[in-house]
Design a protein around this motif. Sequence first.
Motif, PDB file in Angstrom:
ATOM      1  N   ALA A  90       0.838  -1.207   0.000  1.00 35.60           N
ATOM      2  CA  ALA A  90       0.000   0.000   0.000  1.00 35.60           C
ATOM      3  C   ALA A  90       0.870   1.252   0.000  1.00 35.60           C
ATOM      4  O   ALA A  90       0.605   2.207  -0.743  1.00 35.60           O
ATOM      5  CB  ALA A  90      -0.929  -0.005   1.212  1.00 35.60           C
ATOM      6  N   VAL A  91       1.918   1.254   0.804  1.00 38.49           N
ATOM      7  CA  VAL A  91       2.835   2.404   0.850  1.00 38.49           C
ATOM      8  C   VAL A  91       3.474   2.619  -0.517  1.00 38.49           C
ATOM      9  O   VAL A  91       3.586   3.754  -0.997  1.00 38.49           O
ATOM     10  CB  VAL A  91       3.901   2.216   1.954  1.00 38.49           C
ATOM     11  N   GLU A  92       3.885   1.545  -1.156  1.00 44.24           N
ATOM     12  CA  GLU A  92       4.506   1.668  -2.481  1.00 44.24           C
ATOM     13  C   GLU A  92       3.533   2.266  -3.495  1.00 44.24           C
ATOM     14  O   GLU A  92       3.922   3.092  -4.321  1.00 44.24           O
ATOM     15  CB  GLU A  92       5.057   0.324  -2.955  1.00 44.24           C
ATOM     16  N   TRP A  93       2.273   1.860  -3.441  1.00 49.52           N
ATOM     17  CA  TRP A  93       1.282   2.449  -4.346  1.00 49.52           C
ATOM     18  C   TRP A  93       1.108   3.942  -4.054  1.00 49.52           C
ATOM     19  O   TRP A  93       1.053   4.757  -4.968  1.00 49.52           O
ATOM     20  CB  TRP A  93      -0.059   1.721  -4.229  1.00 49.52           C
ATOM     21  N   VAL A  94       1.009   4.308  -2.772  1.00 49.29           N
ATOM     22  CA  VAL A  94       0.828   5.722  -2.429  1.00 49.29           C
ATOM     23  C   VAL A  94       2.028   6.550  -2.887  1.00 49.29           C
ATOM     24  O   VAL A  94       1.861   7.663  -3.382  1.00 49.29           O
ATOM     25  CB  VAL A  94       0.556   5.911  -0.924  1.00 49.29           C
ATOM     26  N   LYS A  95       3.226   6.000  -2.782  1.00 50.07           N
ATOM     27  CA  LYS A  95       4.411   6.727  -3.245  1.00 50.07           C
ATOM     28  C   LYS A  95       4.355   7.010  -4.744  1.00 50.07           C
ATOM     29  O   LYS A  95       4.935   7.981  -5.211  1.00 50.07           O
ATOM     30  CB  LYS A  95       5.675   5.934  -2.915  1.00 50.07           C
ATOM     31  N   ARG A  96       3.642   6.171  -5.499  1.00 48.18           N
ATOM     32  CA  ARG A  96       3.506   6.361  -6.943  1.00 48.18           C
ATOM     33  C   ARG A  96       2.393   7.349  -7.296  1.00 48.18           C
ATOM     34  O   ARG A  96       2.287   7.796  -8.440  1.00 48.18           O
ATOM     35  CB  ARG A  96       3.209   5.024  -7.613  1.00 48.18           C
ATOM     36  N   CYS A  97       1.570   7.674  -6.343  1.00 43.84           N
ATOM     37  CA  CYS A  97       0.410   8.541  -6.566  1.00 43.84           C
ATOM     38  C   CYS A  97       0.839   9.971  -6.885  1.00 43.84           C
ATOM     39  O   CYS A  97       1.756  10.497  -6.248  1.00 43.84           O
ATOM     40  CB  CYS A  97      -0.453   8.542  -5.300  1.00 43.84           C
ATOM     41  N   PRO A  98       0.186  10.604  -7.847  1.00 46.83           N
ATOM     42  CA  PRO A  98       0.449  12.035  -8.035  1.00 46.83           C
ATOM     43  C   PRO A  98       0.022  12.775  -6.764  1.00 46.83           C
ATOM     44  O   PRO A  98      -0.867  12.304  -6.055  1.00 46.83           O
ATOM     45  CB  PRO A  98      -0.471  12.423  -9.196  1.00 46.83           C
ATOM     46  N   ASN A  99       0.651  13.910  -6.488  1.00 51.16           N
ATOM     47  CA  ASN A  99       0.191  14.716  -5.354  1.00 51.16           C
ATOM     48  C   ASN A  99      -1.277  15.031  -5.604  1.00 51.16           C
ATOM     49  O   ASN A  99      -1.618  15.657  -6.606  1.00 51.16           O
ATOM     50  CB  ASN A  99       1.006  16.008  -5.244  1.00 51.16           C
ATOM     51  N   PRO A 100      -2.184  14.585  -4.723  1.00 50.06           N
ATOM     52  CA  PRO A 100      -3.608  14.743  -4.993  1.00 50.06           C
ATOM     53  C   PRO A 100      -4.137  16.159  -4.807  1.00 50.06           C
ATOM     54  O   PRO A 100      -5.301  16.418  -5.097  1.00 50.06           O
ATOM     55  CB  PRO A 100      -4.254  13.787  -3.988  1.00 50.06           C
ATOM     56  N   MET A 101      -3.301  17.059  -4.355  1.00 51.28           N
ATOM     57  CA  MET A 101      -3.724  18.446  -4.127  1.00 51.28           C
ATOM     58  C   MET A 101      -2.813  19.397  -4.900  1.00 51.28           C
ATOM     59  O   MET A 101      -1.730  19.020  -5.340  1.00 51.28           O
ATOM     60  CB  MET A 101      -3.666  18.783  -2.633  1.00 51.28           C
ATOM     61  N   GLN A 102      -3.255  20.640  -5.009  1.00 50.87           N
ATOM     62  CA  GLN A 102      -2.455  21.653  -5.690  1.00 50.87           C
ATOM     63  C   GLN A 102      -1.253  22.054  -4.835  1.00 50.87           C
ATOM     64  O   GLN A 102      -0.236  22.494  -5.351  1.00 50.87           O
ATOM     65  CB  GLN A 102      -3.304  22.891  -6.008  1.00 50.87           C
ATOM     66  N   SER A 103      -1.384  21.932  -3.506  1.00 53.20           N
ATOM     67  CA  SER A 103      -0.303  22.295  -2.585  1.00 53.20           C
ATOM     68  C   SER A 103       0.193  21.030  -1.882  1.00 53.20           C
ATOM     69  O   SER A 103      -0.236  19.923  -2.207  1.00 53.20           O
ATOM     70  CB  SER A 103      -0.825  23.320  -1.570  1.00 53.20           C
ATOM     71  N   ASP A 104       1.074  21.186  -0.910  1.00 53.45           N
ATOM     72  CA  ASP A 104       1.559  20.046  -0.135  1.00 53.45           C
ATOM     73  C   ASP A 104       0.368  19.305   0.458  1.00 53.45           C
ATOM     74  O   ASP A 104      -0.634  19.933   0.847  1.00 53.45           O
ATOM     75  CB  ASP A 104       2.476  20.508   0.995  1.00 53.45           C
ATOM     76  N   SER A 105       0.469  17.983   0.526  1.00 48.75           N
ATOM     77  CA  SER A 105      -0.652  17.212   1.045  1.00 48.75           C
ATOM     78  C   SER A 105      -0.154  15.965   1.759  1.00 48.75           C
ATOM     79  O   SER A 105       1.042  15.683   1.782  1.00 48.75           O
ATOM     80  CB  SER A 105      -1.604  16.839  -0.095  1.00 48.75           C
ATOM     81  N   GLU A 106      -1.103  15.245   2.331  1.00 48.61           N
ATOM     82  CA  GLU A 106      -0.774  14.049   3.101  1.00 48.61           C
ATOM     83  C   GLU A 106      -1.819  12.978   2.836  1.00 48.61           C
ATOM     84  O   GLU A 106      -3.006  13.275   2.692  1.00 48.61           O
ATOM     85  CB  GLU A 106      -0.764  14.408   4.586  1.00 48.61           C
ATOM     86  N   ILE A 107      -1.371  11.733   2.762  1.00 47.26           N
ATOM     87  CA  ILE A 107      -2.247  10.589   2.596  1.00 47.26           C
ATOM     88  C   ILE A 107      -1.982   9.633   3.755  1.00 47.26           C
ATOM     89  O   ILE A 107      -0.838   9.321   4.068  1.00 47.26           O
ATOM     90  CB  ILE A 107      -2.005   9.880   1.243  1.00 47.26           C
ATOM     91  N   GLU A 108      -3.057   9.181   4.385  1.00 47.03           N
ATOM     92  CA  GLU A 108      -2.970   8.235   5.501  1.00 47.03           C
ATOM     93  C   GLU A 108      -3.476   6.876   5.035  1.00 47.03           C
ATOM     94  O   GLU A 108      -4.463   6.796   4.309  1.00 47.03           O
ATOM     95  CB  GLU A 108      -3.835   8.747   6.657  1.00 47.03           C
TER      96      GLU A 108
END
Length: 145
Positions: A90-108
């Motif tokens: 799951a962490v590896e997939w999230v690391k591949r994710c585009p930044n989901p926001m226009q600014s800095d963001s966080e995914i849990e």
Amino acid sequence: MRVMVMIKATKESEAGEMPSTALLTAMGNFNEELVKAGVMLAGEGLHPSAKGKRVQFSGSQRSVVDGPFAETKEVVAGFWLWQVKSMEEAVEWVKRCPNPMQSDSEIEIRPLFELDDFGAELTPELRAQEERLWAQAQDAAKKPR
């Protein structure tokens, strides 16, 4: 294992700013990868918390609080439900994710409880009820409302 992947809100998402075409395209491509890999079970974006409500419980009392909710970093702006082999995947997939926001963001990322996690407290009758309800919910999800 199933995990819920939560995209945390930002000032921009809470203000109702919509993502750019470029970001929508990048996220669409990422979602397509997830689906092709058999990882994505569900995923949606959420309206700003100003359109939401919270129900607070105190014993038998219930009270309703209208949004917006003050702590943006504690608000979820979107989510995925994934089926993965491990938290590391799951962490590896999230690391591949585009930044989901226009600014800095966080995914849990948080694992979902599975029936076996409840141990002996989940009696055979309760297990049968959960399995029956899950099957009914799956059937209902296939029908238009």
